[in-house]
Motif scaffolding. Structure first.
Motif, PDB file in Angstrom:
ATOM      1  N   LEU A 161       0.827  -1.206   0.000  1.00 43.26           N
ATOM      2  CA  LEU A 161       0.000   0.000   0.000  1.00 43.26           C
ATOM      3  C   LEU A 161       0.863   1.258   0.000  1.00 43.26           C
ATOM      4  N   GLY A 162       1.949   1.227   0.754  1.00 46.41           N
ATOM      5  CA  GLY A 162       2.877   2.371   0.764  1.00 46.41           C
ATOM      6  C   GLY A 162       3.491   2.580  -0.619  1.00 46.41           C
ATOM      7  N   ALA A 163       3.893   1.487  -1.262  1.00 47.34           N
ATOM      8  CA  ALA A 163       4.473   1.600  -2.609  1.00 47.34           C
ATOM      9  C   ALA A 163       3.423   2.093  -3.596  1.00 47.34           C
ATOM     10  N   LEU A 164       2.208   1.603  -3.476  1.00 47.63           N
ATOM     11  CA  LEU A 164       1.127   2.046  -4.356  1.00 47.63           C
ATOM     12  C   LEU A 164       0.830   3.533  -4.155  1.00 47.63           C
ATOM     13  N   ALA A 165       0.798   3.968  -2.914  1.00 43.66           N
ATOM     14  CA  ALA A 165       0.558   5.389  -2.635  1.00 43.66           C
ATOM     15  C   ALA A 165       1.706   6.231  -3.187  1.00 43.66           C
ATOM     16  N   TRP A 166       2.947   5.811  -2.973  1.00 46.57           N
ATOM     17  CA  TRP A 166       4.098   6.558  -3.483  1.00 46.57           C
ATOM     18  C   TRP A 166       4.047   6.631  -5.007  1.00 46.57           C
ATOM     19  N   GLY A 167       3.708   5.487  -5.625  1.00 46.93           N
ATOM     20  CA  GLY A 167       3.592   5.470  -7.086  1.00 46.93           C
ATOM     21  C   GLY A 167       2.485   6.385  -7.566  1.00 46.93           C
ATOM     22  N   GLY A 168       1.366   6.399  -6.866  1.00 42.13           N
ATOM     23  CA  GLY A 168       0.261   7.287  -7.254  1.00 42.13           C
ATOM     24  C   GLY A 168       0.654   8.738  -7.152  1.00 42.13           C
ATOM     25  N   VAL A 169       1.361   9.093  -6.099  1.00 43.17           N
ATOM     26  CA  VAL A 169       1.817  10.479  -5.928  1.00 43.17           C
ATOM     27  C   VAL A 169       2.783  10.839  -7.052  1.00 43.17           C
ATOM     28  N   GLN A 170       3.669   9.909  -7.361  1.00 42.52           N
ATOM     29  CA  GLN A 170       4.641  10.172  -8.429  1.00 42.52           C
ATOM     30  C   GLN A 170       3.940  10.339  -9.775  1.00 42.52           C
ATOM     31  N   ILE A 171       2.963   9.507 -10.013  1.00 39.73           N
ATOM     32  CA  ILE A 171       2.209   9.615 -11.268  1.00 39.73           C
ATOM     33  C   ILE A 171       1.461  10.944 -11.299  1.00 39.73           C
TER      34      ILE A 171
END
Length: 174
Positions: A130-140
């Motif tokens: 979930l942390g990686a998904l959130a970080w990826g979403g922010v980056q996107i």
């Protein structure tokens, strides 16, 4: 000579057969008469013989009663020993059941530890995902904003250059 006898039935009721035999023996009492201890009278002799047979009967009866009591006691002890053996067997069965339960508890404990470890691993992995998904979403999202702003900037720059190269036109007024 006075002879006194006690009622045989009252003695038999109160004291049993041996008391009856003693009651059947006459008691002699003579006032002012000398008692000859060596020579008993014929009546005393007959009573003594009757007493001996009653006493022998009493001894046999007593022996039979004692044997019956001993037999009952031995029976009770045999029953008690049987019950104790049964109790000991039951205790042995309980010990076996406890050993089986101990093994089962060990197995359940092992499964519980494994399940706990797997649950912790799953929770940690899910948190990281979930942390990686959130970080990826922010980056996107930030990348999208960055592209938008750079595209906007590029469009503004191109519009400015076009405006700078063209002469200004005047729109007629109406």
């Amino acid at each position: 000579m006075q002879t006194t006898e006690t009622s045989p039935t009252s003695f038999k009721i109160l004291f049993g057969a041996s008391a009856l035999a003693a009651a059947a023996v006459p008691t002699t009492y003579q006032q002012n008469a000398a008692i000859d201890p060596v020579e008993p009278s014929k009546q005393d002799y007959a009573s003594e013989r009757g007493t001996e047979s009653v006493m022998a009967y009493d001894e046999r009866l007593l022996d039979a009663k004692l044997e019956a009591v001993e037999a009952r006691t031995e029976t009770k002890f045999a029953q008690l020993i049987g019950k104790l053996d049964l109790l000991a067997a039951g205790i042995g069965d309980v010990k076996g059941k406890i050993a089986e339960l101990d093994v089962k508890v060990g197995v359940v404990d092992g499964h519980t530890r494994t399940a706990k470890r797997e649950l912790i691993i799953t929770v940690v992995t899910t948190g990281l995902a979930l942390g990686a998904l959130a970080w990826g979403g922010v980056q996107i999202f930030q990348g999208g904003l960055g592209l938008s702003s750079s595209a906007f900037q590029a469009g503004m720059t191109a519009a400015d250059q076009k405006n700078a190269n063209e002469p200004q036109r005047r729109t007629p007024a109406k």
